[in-house]
Design a protein around this motif. Structure first.
Motif, PDB file in Angstrom:
ATOM      1  N   ILE A   1      10.480   1.375  -2.176  1.00  0.00           N
ATOM      2  CA  ILE A   1      10.057   0.564  -1.031  1.00  0.00           C
ATOM      3  C   ILE A   1       8.546   0.414  -0.997  1.00  0.00           C
ATOM      4  N   GLY A   2       7.830   1.498  -1.258  1.00  0.00           N
ATOM      5  CA  GLY A   2       6.371   1.471  -1.214  1.00  0.00           C
ATOM      6  C   GLY A   2       5.765   0.444  -2.148  1.00  0.00           C
ATOM      7  N   SER A   3       6.339   0.309  -3.351  1.00  0.00           N
ATOM      8  CA  SER A   3       5.777  -0.650  -4.311  1.00  0.00           C
ATOM      9  C   SER A   3       6.014  -2.088  -3.857  1.00  0.00           C
ATOM     10  N   HIS A   4       7.118  -2.339  -3.170  1.00  0.00           N
ATOM     11  CA  HIS A   4       7.363  -3.675  -2.631  1.00  0.00           C
ATOM     12  C   HIS A   4       6.386  -3.987  -1.495  1.00  0.00           C
ATOM     13  N   ILE A   5       6.115  -2.989  -0.654  1.00  0.00           N
ATOM     14  CA  ILE A   5       5.111  -3.190   0.404  1.00  0.00           C
ATOM     15  C   ILE A   5       3.751  -3.481  -0.225  1.00  0.00           C
ATOM     16  N   ALA A   6       3.404  -2.727  -1.259  1.00  0.00           N
ATOM     17  CA  ALA A   6       2.108  -2.909  -1.927  1.00  0.00           C
ATOM     18  C   ALA A   6       1.952  -4.320  -2.474  1.00  0.00           C
ATOM     19  N   LYS A   7       2.977  -4.817  -3.140  1.00  0.00           N
ATOM     20  CA  LYS A   7       2.882  -6.152  -3.731  1.00  0.00           C
ATOM     21  C   LYS A   7       2.729  -7.225  -2.649  1.00  0.00           C
ATOM     22  N   HIS A   8       3.417  -7.038  -1.553  1.00  0.00           N
ATOM     23  CA  HIS A   8       3.288  -8.014  -0.454  1.00  0.00           C
ATOM     24  C   HIS A   8       1.874  -7.983   0.120  1.00  0.00           C
ATOM     25  N   LEU A   9       1.344  -6.804   0.355  1.00  0.00           N
ATOM     26  CA  LEU A   9       0.011  -6.700   0.950  1.00  0.00           C
ATOM     27  C   LEU A   9      -1.054  -7.290   0.035  1.00  0.00           C
ATOM     28  N   VAL A  10      -0.938  -7.023  -1.261  1.00  0.00           N
ATOM     29  CA  VAL A  10      -1.894  -7.582  -2.222  1.00  0.00           C
ATOM     30  C   VAL A  10      -1.799  -9.112  -2.221  1.00  0.00           C
ATOM     31  N   SER A  11      -0.575  -9.626  -2.173  1.00  0.00           N
ATOM     32  CA  SER A  11      -0.378 -11.077  -2.224  1.00  0.00           C
ATOM     33  C   SER A  11      -0.920 -11.779  -0.982  1.00  0.00           C
ATOM     34  N   THR A  12      -1.081 -11.022   0.105  1.00  0.00           N
ATOM     35  CA  THR A  12      -1.606 -11.616   1.343  1.00  0.00           C
ATOM     36  C   THR A  12      -3.072 -11.236   1.582  1.00  0.00           C
ATOM     37  N   GLY A  13      -3.730 -10.744   0.535  1.00  0.00           N
ATOM     38  CA  GLY A  13      -5.179 -10.587   0.571  1.00  0.00           C
ATOM     39  C   GLY A  13      -5.718  -9.278   1.095  1.00  0.00           C
ATOM     40  N   HIS A  14      -4.891  -8.271   1.247  1.00  0.00           N
ATOM     41  CA  HIS A  14      -5.361  -6.984   1.757  1.00  0.00           C
ATOM     42  C   HIS A  14      -5.800  -6.058   0.624  1.00  0.00           C
ATOM     43  N   HIS A  15      -6.666  -5.115   0.967  1.00  0.00           N
ATOM     44  CA  HIS A  15      -7.065  -4.078   0.018  1.00  0.00           C
ATOM     45  C   HIS A  15      -6.081  -2.917   0.152  1.00  0.00           C
ATOM     46  N   VAL A  16      -5.530  -2.490  -0.976  1.00  0.00           N
ATOM     47  CA  VAL A  16      -4.452  -1.499  -0.957  1.00  0.00           C
ATOM     48  C   VAL A  16      -4.800  -0.288  -1.814  1.00  0.00           C
ATOM     49  N   THR A  17      -4.591   0.880  -1.232  1.00  0.00           N
ATOM     50  CA  THR A  17      -4.703   2.127  -1.978  1.00  0.00           C
ATOM     51  C   THR A  17      -3.335   2.799  -1.989  1.00  0.00           C
ATOM     52  N   ILE A  18      -2.889   3.174  -3.172  1.00  0.00           N
ATOM     53  CA  ILE A  18      -1.620   3.886  -3.336  1.00  0.00           C
ATOM     54  C   ILE A  18      -1.908   5.377  -3.467  1.00  0.00           C
ATOM     55  N   PHE A  19      -1.216   6.182  -2.673  1.00  0.00           N
ATOM     56  CA  PHE A  19      -1.325   7.641  -2.752  1.00  0.00           C
ATOM     57  C   PHE A  19       0.055   8.155  -3.130  1.00  0.00           C
ATOM     58  N   ASP A  20       0.199   8.658  -4.371  1.00  0.00           N
ATOM     59  CA  ASP A  20       1.524   9.029  -4.867  1.00  0.00           C
ATOM     60  C   ASP A  20       1.363  10.096  -5.944  1.00  0.00           C
ATOM     61  N   ASP A  21       2.224  11.115  -5.918  1.00  0.00           N
ATOM     62  CA  ASP A  21       2.143  12.154  -6.949  1.00  0.00           C
ATOM     63  C   ASP A  21       3.062  11.864  -8.134  1.00  0.00           C
ATOM     64  N   LEU A  22       3.758  10.718  -8.095  1.00  0.00           N
ATOM     65  CA  LEU A  22       4.635  10.256  -9.179  1.00  0.00           C
ATOM     66  C   LEU A  22       5.787  11.217  -9.471  1.00  0.00           C
ATOM     67  N   SER A  23       6.148  12.046  -8.505  1.00  0.00           N
ATOM     68  CA  SER A  23       7.303  12.920  -8.697  1.00  0.00           C
ATOM     69  C   SER A  23       8.599  12.116  -8.627  1.00  0.00           C
ATOM     70  N   ASN A  24       8.589  11.054  -7.835  1.00  0.00           N
ATOM     71  CA  ASN A  24       9.734  10.152  -7.762  1.00  0.00           C
ATOM     72  C   ASN A  24       9.343   8.719  -8.093  1.00  0.00           C
TER      73      ASN A  24
END
Length: 309
Positions: free
Chosen positions: A12-35
């Motif tokens: 879900i987080g990656s879908h939110i990220a792509k939407h925010l980027v596509s609408t011009g927002h600055h996005v920071t992802i915080f993830d430990d890549l465990s999942n």
């Protein structure tokens, strides 16, 4: 605006990220890549900042969140079955980690929209489920989500702006086993010409909601004038697990028969969301039905690899 997504490399987080980027927002992802997987962010990796971090690491989290306008908190351990054998870890990540986000929301004043879960209702007393209905979690994962809600109430009373979205069964491209994982398992089996395996009699009833609609719910909640509340994010429609299996078989044009195995512990019998509160206060409603999406995805083979990898 500047947004941080915890668990932003996940489904879900990656879908939110792509939407925010596509609408011009600055996005920071915080993830430990465990999942989560960085591959989920391939198309936007050069347009975002990525912090490899665990939400239990308070100092790193604080440094990441100190200048943000809002946080979409999606980071969590989310396997019902695994939660039975790893109860302490699930509490530590899902509850203590969430409290870290809430503490920082209090310190810095940003708004939080976070992933709660329909699992907090357990086996509901009535259908459809309304937000004020009794909470009766029947597995450790669900208990952590209810604990998070109690924390959200506590911090809201201290002035933190925090909204919990109670996801029902989220499906879509790049879905994980944690969210509507039965779709992933069924499609993978049937695609290989094998019968899907159903846990129990297949009469478990589910309210499946498309990930694109979930993204819209998150964005509308963040932009709304609502400072605190909990909202069901589902469709107010249902399909049984057996019907789902047969729909997938039919969409592939095969004549397989599902195989029935033992029931899973902690598996709720029925979910169906009353979404009138989200419609009224967030101006949100779902647009995509699972039956149409599955038939289209399978028959056209469009993005089929994204639900079977």
């Amino acid at each position: 605006m500047d947004f941080v997504i915890t668990g932003g490399a996940g489904f879900i987080g990656s879908h939110i990220a792509k939407h925010l980027v596509s609408t011009g927002h600055h996005v920071t992802i915080f993830d430990d890549l465990s999942n989560g997987k960085k591959d989920n962010l391939d198309s936007i990796i050069n347009k975002i900042e990525f912090v490899n971090g665990d939400i239990r690491n308070f100092d790193l989290l604080k440094n990441t969140l100190k200048d943000t306008d809002g946080v979409f908190h999606e980071a969590a351990l989310a396997s019902v079955q695994e939660s039975f054998s790893k109860q302490q870890e699930y509490h530590d990540v899902n509850v203590n980690g969430t409290e870290n986000v809430l503490k920082l929301g209090k310190e810095f004043g940003f708004k939080i929209v976070y992933a709660s879960s329909s699992s907090i209702y357990g086996n509901p007393a009535k259908i459809p489920i309304e937000e004020d209905d009794p909470k009766n979690p029947i597995n450790p994962y669900a208990q952590t989500k209810l604990d998070d809600e109690n924390l959200a109430i506590k911090y809201a009373q201290m002035g933190v702006r925090v909204i919990g979205l109670r996801y029902f069964n989220v499906f879509g491209e790049r879905q994980s086993r944690a969210y509507a994982g039965v779709i992933k398992k069924f499609v993978k089996k049937v695609r290989n010409g094998e019968p899907p395996i159903i846990n129990g009699d297949g009469q478990q009833t589910r309210d499946f909601v498309y990930v694109g609609d979930v993204v819209q719910a998150n964005v509308l909640a963040m932009n709304s004038n609502v400072d605190h509340g909990f909202f069901n994010i589902g469709t107010n429609s249902t399909i049984t697990v057996l019907e789902l299996a047969n729909l997938i078989i039919d969409s592939f044009g095969l004549s397989l028969k599902p195989i029935h195995g033992p029931e899973l512990p902690g598996d709720v019998k029925i979910t169906k969301a009353d979404i009138s509160r989200a419609k009224k206060l967030l101006n949100w409603e779902p647009k995509t039905r699972i039956e149409e999406w599955l038939k289209s995805t399978i028959t056209t083979r469009t993005n089929l690899d994204l639900i079977t990898d």
